[in-house]
Design an enzyme around this catalytic site. Structure first.
Site, mmCIF file in Angstrom:
data_model
loop_
_atom_site.group_PDB
_atom_site.id
_atom_site.type_symbol
_atom_site.label_atom_id
_atom_site.label_comp_id
_atom_site.label_asym_id
_atom_site.label_seq_id
_atom_site.Cartn_x
_atom_site.Cartn_y
_atom_site.Cartn_z
ATOM 1 N N ASP A 143 15.760 -9.373 -3.690
ATOM 2 C CA ASP A 143 15.506 -10.460 -2.499
ATOM 3 C C ASP A 143 15.870 -9.633 -1.286
ATOM 4 O OD1 ASP A 143 15.613 -11.972 -0.520
ATOM 5 O OD2 ASP A 143 16.439 -13.321 -1.298
ATOM 6 N N ILE A 144 15.913 -8.841 -0.247
ATOM 7 C CA ILE A 144 16.442 -7.720 1.107
ATOM 8 C C ILE A 144 16.778 -8.391 1.768
ATOM 9 C CG2 ILE A 144 15.126 -5.645 -0.119
ATOM 10 C CD1 ILE A 144 13.602 -6.157 2.940
ATOM 11 N N TRP A 189 -2.088 1.711 11.451
ATOM 12 C CA TRP A 189 -3.793 1.208 10.838
ATOM 13 C C TRP A 189 -3.691 1.774 9.670
ATOM 14 C CZ3 TRP A 189 -7.407 2.474 15.569
ATOM 15 C CH2 TRP A 189 -6.798 2.627 16.626
ATOM 16 N N GLN A 200 0.500 -0.703 -0.235
ATOM 17 C CA GLN A 200 -0.245 0.245 0.154
ATOM 18 C C GLN A 200 0.559 1.312 -0.161
ATOM 19 O OE1 GLN A 200 -4.015 -0.316 2.231
ATOM 20 N NE2 GLN A 200 -2.038 -1.571 3.297
ATOM 21 N N LEU A 201 1.535 1.205 0.919
ATOM 22 C CA LEU A 201 2.576 3.000 1.347
ATOM 23 C C LEU A 201 3.482 2.445 0.209
ATOM 24 C CD1 LEU A 201 3.063 5.249 2.681
ATOM 25 C CD2 LEU A 201 5.034 3.657 4.220
ATOM 26 N N TYR A 204 6.710 -9.007 16.154
ATOM 27 C CA TYR A 204 7.158 -8.172 14.726
ATOM 28 C C TYR A 204 7.197 -6.487 15.710
ATOM 29 C CZ TYR A 204 4.382 -4.214 11.761
ATOM 30 O OH TYR A 204 5.137 -3.069 11.339
ATOM 31 N N THR A 263 4.848 -7.891 8.037
ATOM 32 C CA THR A 263 3.788 -7.395 8.113
ATOM 33 C C THR A 263 2.800 -8.113 8.509
ATOM 34 O OG1 THR A 263 2.094 -6.553 6.652
ATOM 35 C CG2 THR A 263 4.425 -4.926 7.341
#
Length: 284
Positions: A36-37, A150, A11-12, A125, A62
């Site tokens: 691939d980080i 959120w 999304q971001l 997380y 996430t």
């Protein structure tokens, strides 16, 4: 200015690339299939090849609940991946924005957490996001840490889309009412991130839409803006158990943004209104 954005499929990342392109910047978005980080060698080769002036690191693991059972994967992405990108950024002298989370805090109390407050995450997380913060701070000077919460945006699943989907088959739902925080519209956040990366005002920031609400309040506003008749029953966290513990207080102070001359994001109700208009336009 050439800017590399990780997490372009999310999304971001999607909105950050779109905002940068609108301003005429040289934007390069990557997904996990592009880069691939979790591979230090691949990250270094990739960054040295394109030599960005800045990196906005939006990619992250996430899935808060599954992180408790998939700790190695979560750590590889959120800690190791961040470390490899930060090291590569240092090699090419690139600015670096690390996207962090309200989950770095323990959620105690009723007051907004300040930017200088010491994090104390509850779940795995949150622990990895805090470790990511520590990693980039130890490696870089030209660094911004931006904590968000959120999140909802056009490109991906989120709470708003879930509520609208439920409204198609239900006229009454139960939503947690004792967790308080701030929704964050990625369209608004992307504008701020592009402003931030073009400045030299480094440091830790909190960036969410203005105002606070509970998840139940959030749901009611979604239904009001969408003009659908669904009754929202407010329930407690204890009545909705999850694998990972959620912070009850996700309020965060945005004082640092204002002090450094950045415009705060619009109020969250306005963000919900504009977002639902976007979703309705896509359906037509």
């Amino acid at each position: 200015m050439k800017i590399l954005v990780t997490g372009y499929g999310g999304q971001l990342g999607y909105d950050v690339v779109r905002e940068g392109c609108k301003r005429g910047l040289d934007m390069q978005g990557t997904t996990s299939s592009d880069l691939d980080i979790t591979s230090e060698l691949k990250v270094l080769e990739y960054i040295q090849k394109i030599k960005p002036d800045a990196i906005i690191h939006c990619a992250a693991y996430t899935a808060v609940d599954t992180a408790e059972d998939n700790q190695k994967i979560c750590y590889d992405v959120n800690v190791n991946g961040t470390m490899y990108l930060a090291k590569a950024a240092k090699e090419v002298n690139a600015k670096f924005i690390y996207i962090s989370s309200d989950y770095v805090f323990d959620g105690k109390g009723d007051f907004p957490f300040s930017e200088i407050e010491l994090p104390s995450p509850l779940g795995y997380y949150g622990k990895t996001k805090f470790l990511g913060e520590q990693v980039v701070q130890s490696l870089l000077e030209k660094l911004y840490i931006v904590r968000i919460s959120w999140v909802f945006g056009k490109n991906g699943n989120n709470f708003v889309k879930t509520m609208l989907r439920l409204s198609e088959t239900k006229d009454e739902i139960n939503v947690v009412g004792d967790q308080i925080g701030s929704p964050t519209y990625t369209f608004d956040l992307a504008t701020l991130l592009i402003d931030l990366i073009q400045s030299d005002k480094f440091g830790i920031y909190h960036a969410t839409n203005e105002g606070f609400c509970s998840w139940a309040d959030f749901a009611r506003e979604i239904f009001r803006q969408a003009n659908v008749d669904v009754r929202v029953n407010s329930i407690t966290t204890d009545e909705y158990p999850t694998r990972a513990v959620r912070p009850k207080n996700s309020r965060m102070s945005k004082a640092k943004l204002v002090e450094n001359g950045f415009t705060p994001l619009p109020v969250w109700e306005d963000a919900v209104k504009r977002y639902i208009q976007v979703l309705k336009a896509e359906v037509k």
